[in-house]
Design an enzyme around this catalytic site. Structure first.
Site, short mmCIF file in Angstrom:
data_model
loop_
_atom_site.label_atom_id
_atom_site.label_comp_id
_atom_site.label_asym_id
_atom_site.label_seq_id
_atom_site.Cartn_x
_atom_site.Cartn_y
_atom_site.Cartn_z
N HIS A 231 -5.33 -4.89 0.37
CA HIS A 231 -5.53 -3.72 -0.49
C HIS A 231 -5.98 -4.09 -1.89
O HIS A 231 -6.26 -3.19 -2.70
CB HIS A 231 -4.25 -2.89 -0.55
CG HIS A 231 -3.92 -2.20 0.73
ND1 HIS A 231 -4.44 -0.98 1.08
CD2 HIS A 231 -3.14 -2.58 1.77
CE1 HIS A 231 -3.99 -0.62 2.28
NE2 HIS A 231 -3.20 -1.59 2.71
N SER B 31 0.80 -1.23 0.00
CA SER B 31 0.00 0.00 0.00
C SER B 31 0.83 1.27 0.00
O SER B 31 0.43 2.28 -0.59
CB SER B 31 -0.93 0.00 1.21
OG SER B 31 -0.19 -0.03 2.42
N LYS C 214 -11.58 -2.10 3.97
CA LYS C 214 -11.11 -1.29 2.83
C LYS C 214 -12.17 -1.31 1.74
O LYS C 214 -13.18 -0.63 1.85
CB LYS C 214 -9.74 -1.79 2.39
CG LYS C 214 -8.67 -1.50 3.47
CD LYS C 214 -7.31 -1.95 3.09
CE LYS C 214 -6.27 -1.46 4.10
NZ LYS C 214 -6.50 -1.92 5.48
#
Length: 259
Positions: free
Chosen positions: A201, A173, A233
């Site tokens: 992610h 990330s 996320k």
């Protein structure tokens, strides 16, 4: 003990910096690119309505660990959907993605005969999980250069550990680069290692079906032993999960401390 008089206490409370709004503040609308809510699902009307309905029907909190009594039909449905998304036999829901990494590394590297091989730029949850396994169970911890498959291969070849565990973020990330999952799979096979990917992610973002980086790079689900993910996320919610075999799920439910 430290005793504060009322005046000092009130002064500290009044003068303390705040991350929120305060009376008289000037505000403006901004476009936010720093959040992890990649698809904007956290504020979607259908998601909000479903969350409200679930809370009204089932209340809040699981009330116990899955091993005891904290397991519901809702957990089972969610785990089945996550397993289908990742193409695995099973999935296990955990409180957070951080807890998922701690559970996996603690359960798989649980003795001095185990060795963890961790990418130098792995997420803090992997770093903490690996350090806890090394300190608590005596597992060997090796850190290889970021995305350097030659360095990883050399360290694997030099290790005499009975169980070798390769762990890597799939999408890093902070730097925005991908792990070479195909190369990790090849090293897994040639060294008889287990491969753990943290797909936090990339889930719902990468791959034709949103299955993550392994799917995007054409890696078959059975070539990755464990996939760790988060619901905080792209899912726009809260929680973590592990996609794995049914056998490993049973092990995590029984021995994973953060489960």
């Amino acid at each position: 003990a430290v005793v504060l008089d009322a005046g000092t206490r009130d002064s500290w409370a009044r003068d303390a910096p705040s991350l929120g709004e305060w009376e008289g503040a000037q505000t403006e609308r901004l476009v936010l690119f720093a959040a992890n809510d990649y698809l904007g699902l956290s504020a979607h009307a259908d998601v909000r309505a479903a969350a409200a309905a679930a809370a009204a029907e089932s209340g809040c909190g699981p009330r116990a660990s899955p091993l005891v009594s904290g397991y519901t039909h809702a957990h089972r449905r969610l785990e089945s959907d996550l397993a289908a998304l990742k193409g695995t036999e099973e999935a296990l829901v955990l409180p957070t993605g951080y807890a998922a990494n701690l559970a996996v590394l603690g359960a798989l590297a649980d003795s001095p005969s185990a060795a963890i091989f961790s990418d130098a730029l792995n997420h803090a949850s992997i770093v903490d999980g690996a350090r806890l396994a090394a300190r608590g169970a005596g597992a060997a911890l090796h850190v290889y250069k970021h995305n350097d498959m030659a360095d990883l291969g050399a360290q694997l070849a030099a290790s005499t550990a009975a169980r070798k565990l390769i762990v890597s973020d799939s999408l890093f990330s902070m730097d925005g680069d991908y792990a070479d999952v195909r190369a990790l799979v090849a090293l897994r096979a040639s060294h008889g290692a287990l491969l753990v990917l943290d797909d936090a992610h990339a889930t719902l973002v990468c791959g034709e079906g949103g299955g993550g980086v392994a799917q995007m790079q054409g890696v078959r689900p059975e070539e990755v032993d464990v996939t760790v993910g988060t619901l905080s996320k792209a899912f726009g919610a809260h929680g973590g999960f592990v996609a794995c075999s049914a056998q490993l799920k049973r092990l995590l439910v029984s021995t994973g401390r953060p489960v």
